[in-house]
Every structure is written in structure tokens, then in C-alpha cells.
Motif scaffolding. Structure first.
Motif, PDB file in Angstrom:
ATOM      1  N   TYR A  75       0.881  -1.162   0.000  1.00 48.12           N
ATOM      2  CA  TYR A  75       0.000   0.000   0.000  1.00 48.12           C
ATOM      3  C   TYR A  75       0.915   1.207   0.000  1.00 48.12           C
ATOM      4  CZ  TYR A  75      -5.048  -0.561   0.929  1.00 48.12           C
ATOM      5  OH  TYR A  75      -6.399  -0.756   0.824  1.00 48.12           O
ATOM      6  N   GLU A  76       0.519   2.266  -0.670  1.00 53.51           N
ATOM      7  CA  GLU A  76       1.326   3.481  -0.648  1.00 53.51           C
ATOM      8  C   GLU A  76       0.469   4.700  -0.905  1.00 53.51           C
ATOM      9  OE1 GLU A  76       4.254   3.101  -3.725  1.00 53.51           O
ATOM     10  OE2 GLU A  76       2.765   2.935  -5.285  1.00 53.51           O
ATOM     11  N   PHE A  77       0.972   5.824  -0.431  1.00 55.33           N
ATOM     12  CA  PHE A  77       0.369   7.117  -0.713  1.00 55.33           C
ATOM     13  C   PHE A  77       1.302   7.885  -1.637  1.00 55.33           C
ATOM     14  CE2 PHE A  77      -1.689   6.427   3.428  1.00 55.33           C
ATOM     15  CZ  PHE A  77      -2.994   6.797   3.131  1.00 55.33           C
ATOM     16  N   HIS A  78       0.728   8.502  -2.667  1.00 54.60           N
ATOM     17  CA  HIS A  78       1.444   9.472  -3.487  1.00 54.60           C
ATOM     18  C   HIS A  78       0.847  10.808  -3.063  1.00 54.60           C
ATOM     19  CE1 HIS A  78       3.343   6.449  -6.017  1.00 54.60           C
ATOM     20  NE2 HIS A  78       2.225   5.776  -5.832  1.00 54.60           N
ATOM     21  N   VAL A  79       1.641  11.591  -2.330  1.00 54.58           N
ATOM     22  CA  VAL A  79       1.131  12.799  -1.683  1.00 54.58           C
ATOM     23  C   VAL A  79       1.435  14.033  -2.521  1.00 54.58           C
ATOM     24  CG1 VAL A  79       1.247  14.223   0.399  1.00 54.58           C
ATOM     25  CG2 VAL A  79       1.372  11.727   0.586  1.00 54.58           C
ATOM     26  N   ASP A  80       0.405  14.878  -2.670  1.00 55.14           N
ATOM     27  CA  ASP A  80       0.534  16.167  -3.336  1.00 55.14           C
ATOM     28  C   ASP A  80      -0.202  17.169  -2.458  1.00 55.14           C
ATOM     29  OD1 ASP A  80       0.890  18.272  -5.100  1.00 55.14           O
ATOM     30  OD2 ASP A  80      -0.719  17.632  -6.441  1.00 55.14           O
ATOM     31  N   ALA A  81       0.556  18.038  -1.794  1.00 58.61           N
ATOM     32  CA  ALA A  81      -0.008  18.991  -0.822  1.00 58.61           C
ATOM     33  C   ALA A  81      -0.707  18.204   0.271  1.00 58.61           C
ATOM     34  CB  ALA A  81      -0.906  20.008  -1.506  1.00 58.61           C
ATOM     35  N   GLN A  82      -2.005  18.375   0.438  1.00 57.75           N
ATOM     36  CA  GLN A  82      -2.716  17.675   1.508  1.00 57.75           C
ATOM     37  C   GLN A  82      -3.624  16.568   0.978  1.00 57.75           C
ATOM     38  OE1 GLN A  82      -4.309  21.181   3.603  1.00 57.75           O
ATOM     39  NE2 GLN A  82      -3.127  20.408   5.337  1.00 57.75           N
ATOM     40  N   THR A  83      -3.370  16.147  -0.264  1.00 58.71           N
ATOM     41  CA  THR A  83      -4.128  15.057  -0.865  1.00 58.71           C
ATOM     42  C   THR A  83      -3.202  13.867  -1.069  1.00 58.71           C
ATOM     43  OG1 THR A  83      -5.636  16.560  -1.988  1.00 58.71           O
ATOM     44  CG2 THR A  83      -5.461  14.341  -2.892  1.00 58.71           C
ATOM     45  N   GLY A  84      -3.679  12.704  -0.711  1.00 59.27           N
ATOM     46  CA  GLY A  84      -2.917  11.485  -0.927  1.00 59.27           C
ATOM     47  C   GLY A  84      -3.661  10.567  -1.868  1.00 59.27           C
ATOM     48  N   GLU A  85      -2.970  10.118  -2.910  1.00 62.36           N
ATOM     49  CA  GLU A  85      -3.549   9.107  -3.787  1.00 62.36           C
ATOM     50  C   GLU A  85      -3.077   7.752  -3.277  1.00 62.36           C
ATOM     51  OE1 GLU A  85      -3.224   7.336  -8.264  1.00 62.36           O
ATOM     52  OE2 GLU A  85      -2.788   9.466  -8.006  1.00 62.36           O
ATOM     53  N   LEU A  86      -4.024   6.916  -2.925  1.00 61.73           N
ATOM     54  CA  LEU A  86      -3.744   5.604  -2.366  1.00 61.73           C
ATOM     55  C   LEU A  86      -3.620   4.596  -3.495  1.00 61.73           C
ATOM     56  CD1 LEU A  86      -3.526   4.431   0.484  1.00 61.73           C
ATOM     57  CD2 LEU A  86      -5.987   4.071   0.450  1.00 61.73           C
ATOM     58  N   THR A  87      -2.535   3.842  -3.485  1.00 61.17           N
ATOM     59  CA  THR A  87      -2.289   2.787  -4.466  1.00 61.17           C
ATOM     60  C   THR A  87      -2.019   1.503  -3.712  1.00 61.17           C
ATOM     61  OG1 THR A  87      -1.291   4.377  -6.001  1.00 61.17           O
ATOM     62  CG2 THR A  87      -0.799   2.065  -6.383  1.00 61.17           C
ATOM     63  N   TYR A  88      -2.467   0.392  -4.267  1.00 55.02           N
ATOM     64  CA  TYR A  88      -2.202  -0.897  -3.625  1.00 55.02           C
ATOM     65  C   TYR A  88      -2.120  -1.983  -4.679  1.00 55.02           C
ATOM     66  CZ  TYR A  88      -7.293  -1.035  -4.136  1.00 55.02           C
ATOM     67  OH  TYR A  88      -8.563  -0.962  -4.623  1.00 55.02           O
ATOM     68  N   ALA A  89      -1.468  -3.075  -4.300  1.00 56.99           N
ATOM     69  CA  ALA A  89      -1.401  -4.254  -5.161  1.00 56.99           C
ATOM     70  C   ALA A  89      -1.156  -5.468  -4.285  1.00 56.99           C
ATOM     71  CB  ALA A  89      -0.282  -4.110  -6.190  1.00 56.99           C
ATOM     72  N   LEU A  90      -1.647  -6.596  -4.752  1.00 55.06           N
ATOM     73  CA  LEU A  90      -1.467  -7.874  -4.065  1.00 55.06           C
ATOM     74  C   LEU A  90      -0.945  -8.913  -5.037  1.00 55.06           C
ATOM     75  CD1 LEU A  90      -4.772  -8.427  -2.029  1.00 55.06           C
ATOM     76  CD2 LEU A  90      -2.542  -7.781  -1.129  1.00 55.06           C
ATOM     77  N   SER A  91      -0.211  -9.891  -4.505  1.00 54.39           N
ATOM     78  CA  SER A  91       0.179 -11.030  -5.327  1.00 54.39           C
ATOM     79  C   SER A  91      -1.090 -11.816  -5.666  1.00 54.39           C
ATOM     80  CB  SER A  91       1.189 -11.905  -4.590  1.00 54.39           C
ATOM     81  OG  SER A  91       0.604 -12.445  -3.428  1.00 54.39           O
ATOM     82  N   PRO A  92      -1.152 -12.417  -6.834  1.00 55.65           N
ATOM     83  CA  PRO A  92      -2.369 -13.118  -7.247  1.00 55.65           C
ATOM     84  C   PRO A  92      -2.872 -14.157  -6.241  1.00 55.65           C
ATOM     85  CG  PRO A  92      -0.936 -12.831  -9.130  1.00 55.65           C
ATOM     86  CD  PRO A  92      -0.158 -12.381  -7.910  1.00 55.65           C
ATOM     87  N   ALA A  93      -1.979 -14.840  -5.556  1.00 55.04           N
ATOM     88  CA  ALA A  93      -2.399 -15.850  -4.576  1.00 55.04           C
ATOM     89  C   ALA A  93      -3.181 -15.233  -3.419  1.00 55.04           C
ATOM     90  CB  ALA A  93      -1.186 -16.614  -4.047  1.00 55.04           C
ATOM     91  N   ALA A  94      -3.041 -13.922  -3.207  1.00 50.96           N
ATOM     92  CA  ALA A  94      -3.723 -13.243  -2.100  1.00 50.96           C
ATOM     93  C   ALA A  94      -5.016 -12.560  -2.535  1.00 50.96           C
ATOM     94  CB  ALA A  94      -2.772 -12.222  -1.465  1.00 50.96           C
TER      95      ALA A  94
END
Length: 175
Positions: A75-94
Motif C-alpha cells: 500500500y502506498e500514498f502518493h502525496v501532493d499537498a494535503q491530498t494522498g492518492e492511495l495505491t495498492y497491489a497484491l500477489s495473485p495468490a492473495a
């Protein structure tokens, strides 16, 4: 900083996560609609691992399954000022086990309380509606189509947006 859920340890990425994360990032099924789809070789991944995944322990987290201590996603946030874009990924088995929503609750709290964000956004490709359902489970509201683009394969992708502002989150949290 790290967090725990019933089944997960959410923690900074470690050097020992290299191989598991590389397998995810270089798997076209995992990154088909993520910014990381442009990383195609182990050397390209190695650079991103050092300069991004290991470099920022405040916005990038590994998802470790408690029962077997396996890294199953991030999971990660890409932050720009006070907004965070949340990104996530899982391995296919999960996939399909509810891990993204489980970790997402902790990430929303972290984004608003620790990073000081006033808005959190997440985007998904309309061909992956399960991702949109996860965002709705996190209390985010559907903001419709953000953009459309064409993959090199010719596939047309509609990028959908969800968002939650801090006041909305505080209302839901206190209810």
C-alpha cells in the motif's frame, strides 16, 4: 511505523522484500493498470526498489501475512499537498481474501491522522470493479470517470475515481 490488523502486519518495505515485491511488480496481471506497468525488467525494478520502495518508509508499506510472514502486497500514498492518492497491489495468490480492505482501514487512519491529509483519493480501471468495491468499503465515494487512455495493446481503459475527505471520515469514524 507499522500497524497490525487481525491477519496482517503493515510495515515499511525491507531489503528482504526484494524478491517477493519484484515477482509482484513484474507480473503483468498485478500491474496491468498501475503506474508500475512500465517496469519490465529486473534492472528497472531494482532501481525503483532502491529509489522508491526502500526510500520512503512514511508513505510506502508492505503487507505481510501474520500466519506465514509472507509479503503479499503493498500500500502506498502518493502525496501532493494535503491530498494522498492511495495505491495498492497484491500477489495473485492473495486476491479475493479481503486483505486490501482490511489494510485499507488502517491506511485511511494513517493518512488522515499521521500524514495530515485532508483528502484521500484512489483510482481503478473500470475493468477491475472489485477494486471499486474495496474503495466503497473504505467509505470512499464514487466520483465517476477521471480519464480514459489506451494501452499499447489497444485496450481502452476508463480510470474511475473514489475519494474521501477528512471531515467525511471523521463523521463515519465517530458514528
Amino acid at each position: 511505523m507499522q500497524f497490525e490488523t487481525e491477519r496482517l502486519l503493515i510495515r515499511p518495505i525491507r531489503a528482504s522484500d526484494h524478491d517477493a515485491l519484484q515477482a509482484m511488480i513484474l507480473d503483468p496481471r498485478v500491474v496491468a493498470y498501475l503506474r508500475y506497468r512500465t517496469l519490465e525488467t529486473p534492472a528497472e525494478f531494482d532501481d525503483a526498489f532502491k529509489t522508491h520502495f526502500l526510500a520512503d518508509s512514511t508513505t510506502t508499506f508492505g503487507l505481510e501475512r501474520k500466519r506465514d510472514h509472507q509479503l503479499i502486497g503493498f500500500y502506498e500514498f502518493h502525496v501532493d499537498a494535503q491530498t494522498g492518492e492511495l495505491t495498492y497491489a497484491l500477489s495473485p495468490a492473495a486476491w479475493g481474501h479481503g486483505y486490501v480492505a482490511e489494510a485499507g482501514q488502517k491506511m485511511m487512519t494513517y493518512g488522515f491522522e499521521n500524514l495530515g491529509l485532508t483528502r484521500i483519493e484512489a483510482h481503478y480501471a473500470s475493468v477491475n470493479p472489485r477494486s471499486g468495491r474495496v474503495m466503497a468499503k473504505l467509505g470512499m465515494r464514487d466520483e465517476g470517470e477521471l480519464q480514459t487512455f489506451t494501452l499499447p495493446t489497444g485496450e481502452l481503459i476508463h480510470v474511475m475515481a473514489y475519494a474521501l475527505n477528512k471531515n467525511e471520515w471523521l463523521r463515519v469514524k465517530s458514528a
